[in-house]
Scaffold this active site. Structure first.
Site, PDB file in Angstrom:
ATOM      1  N   PHE A 140       0.856  -1.188   0.000  1.00  0.00           N
ATOM      2  CA  PHE A 140       0.000   0.000   0.000  1.00  0.00           C
ATOM      3  C   PHE A 140       0.887   1.232   0.000  1.00  0.00           C
ATOM      4  O   PHE A 140       1.630   1.472   0.947  1.00  0.00           O
ATOM      5  CB  PHE A 140      -0.967   0.061   1.189  1.00  0.00           C
ATOM      6  CG  PHE A 140      -1.870   1.269   1.080  1.00  0.00           C
ATOM      7  CD1 PHE A 140      -3.030   1.231   0.318  1.00  0.00           C
ATOM      8  CD2 PHE A 140      -1.522   2.474   1.679  1.00  0.00           C
ATOM      9  CE1 PHE A 140      -3.833   2.354   0.166  1.00  0.00           C
ATOM     10  CE2 PHE A 140      -2.326   3.608   1.528  1.00  0.00           C
ATOM     11  CZ  PHE A 140      -3.478   3.548   0.773  1.00  0.00           C
ATOM     12  N   ASP A 225       9.204   2.863   2.270  1.00  0.00           N
ATOM     13  CA  ASP A 225       8.010   3.646   2.554  1.00  0.00           C
ATOM     14  C   ASP A 225       7.708   3.503   4.045  1.00  0.00           C
ATOM     15  O   ASP A 225       7.141   2.509   4.489  1.00  0.00           O
ATOM     16  CB  ASP A 225       6.836   3.160   1.698  1.00  0.00           C
ATOM     17  CG  ASP A 225       5.560   3.969   1.967  1.00  0.00           C
ATOM     18  OD1 ASP A 225       5.511   4.675   2.983  1.00  0.00           O
ATOM     19  OD2 ASP A 225       4.616   3.868   1.163  1.00  0.00           O
ATOM     20  N   LYS A 254       2.108  11.137   7.369  1.00  0.00           N
ATOM     21  CA  LYS A 254       1.237  10.845   8.505  1.00  0.00           C
ATOM     22  C   LYS A 254       1.672  11.568   9.792  1.00  0.00           C
ATOM     23  O   LYS A 254       1.386  12.736   9.948  1.00  0.00           O
ATOM     24  CB  LYS A 254       1.097   9.343   8.674  1.00  0.00           C
ATOM     25  CG  LYS A 254       0.318   8.738   7.492  1.00  0.00           C
ATOM     26  CD  LYS A 254      -0.235   7.358   7.753  1.00  0.00           C
ATOM     27  CE  LYS A 254      -1.243   7.005   6.664  1.00  0.00           C
ATOM     28  NZ  LYS A 254      -0.847   5.907   5.809  1.00  0.00           N
TER      29      LYS A 254
END
Ligand SMILES: *Cc1c(COP(=O)(O)O)cnc(C)c1O
Length: 399
Positions: A140, A225, A254
């Site tokens: 993802f 990531d 985030k």
């Protein structure tokens, strides 16, 4: 207005691209959130790890309010007095050499893809338009077109083509597959240290270390990531530290703003980001003074308030407690730091969603991922007694 009314209006006017739990939140503080009917919940999702520092952290809030009264946006056509210090502090904390600031996580991923392609052509000597990037199955990395093109989740891809070419997907955690997939045109391997959205999938011990060696040997850029795993979530500043390695490019987002504002960044060595020249990439909001001021404070409190250490200790405690639950529908309990999941056996009645609904009624907000997995990822400020409180409810939900 009551919960039902909000939901009705939302469903009427909004696109239905999410299937949220039917709770309408209006306030947050630390690990707790409150809904419009006054119910209080422990947030065990932390906005997919964007609020690692806890909801509405007072110091980040103050930094945001102060900066909002001074200067919010200049665009990068002019310099601002927050950007330089943001760069410097971020590089010091993560042992990086260069930063490129963006907004959402997906933008950081897109930026990395552009940069490693450029590096491939201008530095590695790959023929024009032949660059390949290797990714992992069940990854993802976000929702933009280039990114969903190499997703293996049919729901994310279906009816959105044609896609961007130049990607090759291999099984996660499989060293041999990586070695076999590399060609002279391979410019990068992009991977999550732990696959978050796939359901907290932890690769075999030593995987990242071997990945690092293979990438170095083949002159392939390693992109980690860490948008979800980074900034303390797994009990280290970056998850790469668990295996003592350093990526060439690290993507964070985030929690970089503690949940106040979309802020992401590509962290890099000189070799890759050093190739970018004026006009080749940009973002109107990327690196704006409000984002930088918020991110500087979000990073500062992570360190100052020992949140990373707390994530390691509380994560282990929470994991050990969850493992004690004796229920035949539980297939596995796994995690690192405060990134934890319970996986149910396929076919368990109601799936993970049913457990999440039960927990919601008892004051714990969790979200299922891929039908059978429940993720537990509370803010990193959680204490032992909070976890003990949560465990009582979780045990009942599994009864
Ligand atoms: C959330 C996430 C992204 C995308 O971030 P957005 O801010 O939603 O665009 C990318 N990679 C990983 C690992 C993520 O968890």
């Amino acid at each position: 207005m009551k919960t039902e009314e909000y939901i009705e209006i939302e469903n009427k006017f909004g696109a239905h691209n999410y299937k949220p739990l039917d709770v309408v939140l209006s306030k947050g503080e630390g690990i707790w959130v409150w809904d419009v009917d006054g119910n209080k919940y422990l947030d065990c999702l932390s906005a997919y790890s964007a609020v690692n520092q806890g909801h509405c952290h007072p110091k980040i809030r103050q930094a945001m309010v102060d900066q909002a009264g001074l200067l919010t946006l200049t665009s990068r056509a002019f310099r601002n007095d927050q950007l330089a210090l943001f760069y410097k502090e971020l590089c010091e904390l993560t042992d990086s050499h260069k930063v490129l600031p963006m907004n959402s996580g997906a933008e950081a991923v897109e930026t990395a893809i552009k940069c490693v392609r450029k590096w491939g052509y201008e530095s590695k000597g790959v023929e024009p338009d032949k660059a390949e990037i290797i990714v992992c199955d069940n990854n993802f990395h976000g929702r933009t077109l280039a990114i969903i093109g190499f997703s293996s989740d049919d729901n994310s891809r279906k009816s959105f083509g044609p896609f961007v070419s130049g990607f090759k997907s291999i099984p996660f955690g499989d060293i041999k597959a990586l070695e076999d997939a590399i060609t002279p045109n391979t410019v990068a391997f992009m991977v999550e240290p732990i696959q978050g959205e796939a359901g907290v999938i932890i690769p075999p011990i030593g995987y990242l270390k071997e990945v690092r060696e293979i990438c170095t040997k083949n002159n392939v850029v390693l992109i980690l990531d860490e948008i979800q795993t980074g900034l303390g979530r797994t009990g280290k500043m970056l998850a790469e530290e668990h295996e003592g390695i350093q990526a060439d490019l690290t993507l964070i987002g985030k929690a970089l703003s503690g949940g106040f504002y979309p802020v992401s960044a590509v962290l890099s060595n000189e070799a890759v980001l050093g190739l970018l020249k004026p006009g080749q990439h940009g973002s109107t909001f990327g690196g704006n003074p409000l984002a930088c001021a918020v991110a500087r404070e979000a990073l500062k409190v992570l360190k100052e308030e020992n949140m990373i250490e707390n994530a390691a200790i509380m994560g282990q405690f929470f994991l050990d407690e969850l493992k004690k639950i004796d229920n035949p529908s539980i297939k596995e309990v796994r995690g690192r730091g405060l990134m934890i999941a319970i996986e149910l056996f396929e076919g368990t009645e109601g799936g993970a969603r049913a457990i999440c609904e039960k927990l919601m009624k008892m004051g714990i907000l969790c979200k299922e991922t891929h039908t059978w997995t429940i993720r537990f990822a509370p803010p990193l400020v959680i204490t032992k007694s909070d976890i003990e409180w949560a465990m009582e409810k979780i045990k009942i939900a599994f009864n």
